[in-house]
Design an enzyme around this catalytic site. Structure first.
Site, short mmCIF file in Angstrom:
data_model
loop_
_atom_site.label_atom_id
_atom_site.label_comp_id
_atom_site.label_asym_id
_atom_site.label_seq_id
_atom_site.Cartn_x
_atom_site.Cartn_y
_atom_site.Cartn_z
N PHE A 42 -15.15 -28.69 0.77
CA PHE A 42 -13.67 -29.01 1.07
C PHE A 42 -13.41 -29.72 0.04
O PHE A 42 -13.89 -29.84 -1.27
CB PHE A 42 -13.08 -31.05 1.76
CG PHE A 42 -12.56 -31.54 2.09
CD1 PHE A 42 -11.62 -30.55 2.67
CD2 PHE A 42 -11.74 -32.28 0.81
CE1 PHE A 42 -9.98 -31.27 2.66
CE2 PHE A 42 -10.54 -33.05 0.42
CZ PHE A 42 -9.77 -32.64 1.73
N ARG B 199 -4.06 -34.83 -5.59
CA ARG B 199 -2.82 -33.75 -5.55
C ARG B 199 -2.53 -33.46 -6.66
O ARG B 199 -2.34 -32.82 -7.35
CB ARG B 199 -0.95 -33.73 -4.55
CG ARG B 199 -1.54 -33.61 -3.29
CD ARG B 199 0.29 -33.42 -2.55
NE ARG B 199 -0.49 -33.20 -0.90
CZ ARG B 199 -0.77 -33.06 0.02
NH1 ARG B 199 -0.91 -31.58 -0.38
NH2 ARG B 199 -0.88 -32.79 0.88
N GLY C 272 1.00 -28.41 -0.30
CA GLY C 272 -0.77 -28.50 -1.21
C GLY C 272 0.26 -27.56 -1.96
O GLY C 272 -0.56 -27.41 -3.34
N LYS D 22 -11.08 -19.46 1.02
CA LYS D 22 -12.54 -18.87 1.67
C LYS D 22 -13.06 -18.55 3.36
O LYS D 22 -12.51 -18.35 4.42
CB LYS D 22 -12.49 -20.52 2.90
CG LYS D 22 -12.45 -22.17 2.65
CD LYS D 22 -12.94 -23.42 2.77
CE LYS D 22 -12.76 -25.08 1.52
NZ LYS D 22 -12.20 -25.41 2.94
N ASP E 9 -7.98 -21.59 4.58
CA ASP E 9 -9.55 -21.54 5.30
C ASP E 9 -9.95 -20.77 7.10
O ASP E 9 -9.94 -19.37 6.99
CB ASP E 9 -10.30 -22.91 5.21
CG ASP E 9 -8.97 -24.45 5.69
OD1 ASP E 9 -8.02 -23.55 6.59
OD2 ASP E 9 -9.20 -25.03 5.04
N GLU F 55 0.21 -20.24 -0.81
CA GLU F 55 0.26 -20.92 0.06
C GLU F 55 -0.81 -22.01 -1.09
O GLU F 55 -1.71 -20.69 -2.60
CB GLU F 55 -1.17 -20.70 1.07
CG GLU F 55 -0.54 -20.44 2.26
CD GLU F 55 -1.07 -21.33 3.47
OE1 GLU F 55 -1.10 -22.56 2.82
OE2 GLU F 55 -0.38 -21.25 4.08
N ASP F 56 -1.66 -22.98 -0.64
CA ASP F 56 -2.49 -23.06 -1.67
C ASP F 56 -3.83 -22.37 -1.22
O ASP F 56 -5.00 -22.29 -2.12
CB ASP F 56 -2.77 -24.87 -1.90
CG ASP F 56 -3.06 -25.94 -0.05
OD1 ASP F 56 -2.87 -25.19 1.23
OD2 ASP F 56 -2.69 -27.50 -0.21
N ASP G 98 -5.17 -31.99 -0.91
CA ASP G 98 -5.11 -33.69 -1.33
C ASP G 98 -6.36 -33.89 0.00
O ASP G 98 -6.57 -33.41 0.51
CB ASP G 98 -3.61 -34.50 -1.16
CG ASP G 98 -3.86 -34.41 0.69
OD1 ASP G 98 -3.62 -35.41 1.61
OD2 ASP G 98 -4.00 -32.95 1.24
#
Length: 181
Positions: A156, A169, A48, A134, A106, A102-103, A163
């Protein structure tokens, strides 16, 4: 509002590429200041983070090394709660400054796993840089989470490296599911 469909889900725009680029530029400036006299190892968490990391690295002027780790804890739209490592960390992190990219953060399950592995090598410092965070999904605090692009609701999201079942992506913007996942 622009919507797209990926497989069985509809998504609407959450963050446009211009917003992402501006925030990435600001994070890069902060990293240049914070690491001005150091040479960090910047470790991207695949798959990600690849788009965010590439754009972030274009904004970083300090000397740095680059590495990747690939882990997975997702199944469709929800985290599985367990982490499987596909390929691992470099083994030369002792006394080094580490920046994990990191992408999205959460629940924090994947990140806690990675941080445990990084800390076991006794680095000089460890910071996390995540495009998305998040806060309402986080299971326990992550003190290393220093650089955050955007705090978003517990929805989401897809695009810009993120993705849905392997798709999306390549989208330049970030979209959120129109019906909660």
């Amino acid at each position: 509002m622009e919507t797209i469909q990926i497989e069985d889900k509809d998504f609407e725009i959450l963050l446009e590429n211009d917003q992402i680029n501006k925030r990435t530029r600001l994070i890069g400036i902060q990293l240049n200041v914070d690491y001005e006299t150091r040479c960090p190892i910047i470790i991207g968490v695949l798959n990600g983070s690849f788009m965010f990391m590439a754009d972030l690295l274009r904004e970083i002027d300090v000397a740095c090394e680059i590495a990747f780790i690939r882990v997975s804890s997702y199944n469709g739209t929800s985290t599985t709660g367990s982490v499987k490592e596909a390929f691992g960390l470099p083994d030369n992190l002792h006394n080094r400054d580490i920046i994990l990219v990191e992408d999205i953060v959460d629940t924090g399950t994947t990140l806690k796993y990675i941080l445990e592995k990084v800390h076991s090598q006794q680095p000089s410092s460890v910071k996390v840089c995540s495009l998305l965070f998040k806060p309402s999904a986080l299971l326990e605090p992550i003190p290393e989470l220093e650089y955050v692009g955007f705090e978003i609701p517990n929805e989401f999201v897809v695009g810009y490296g993120l993705d849905y079942n392997g798709l999306g992506r390549n989208l330049k913007d970030i979209y959120r599911a129109t019906i909660p996942a």
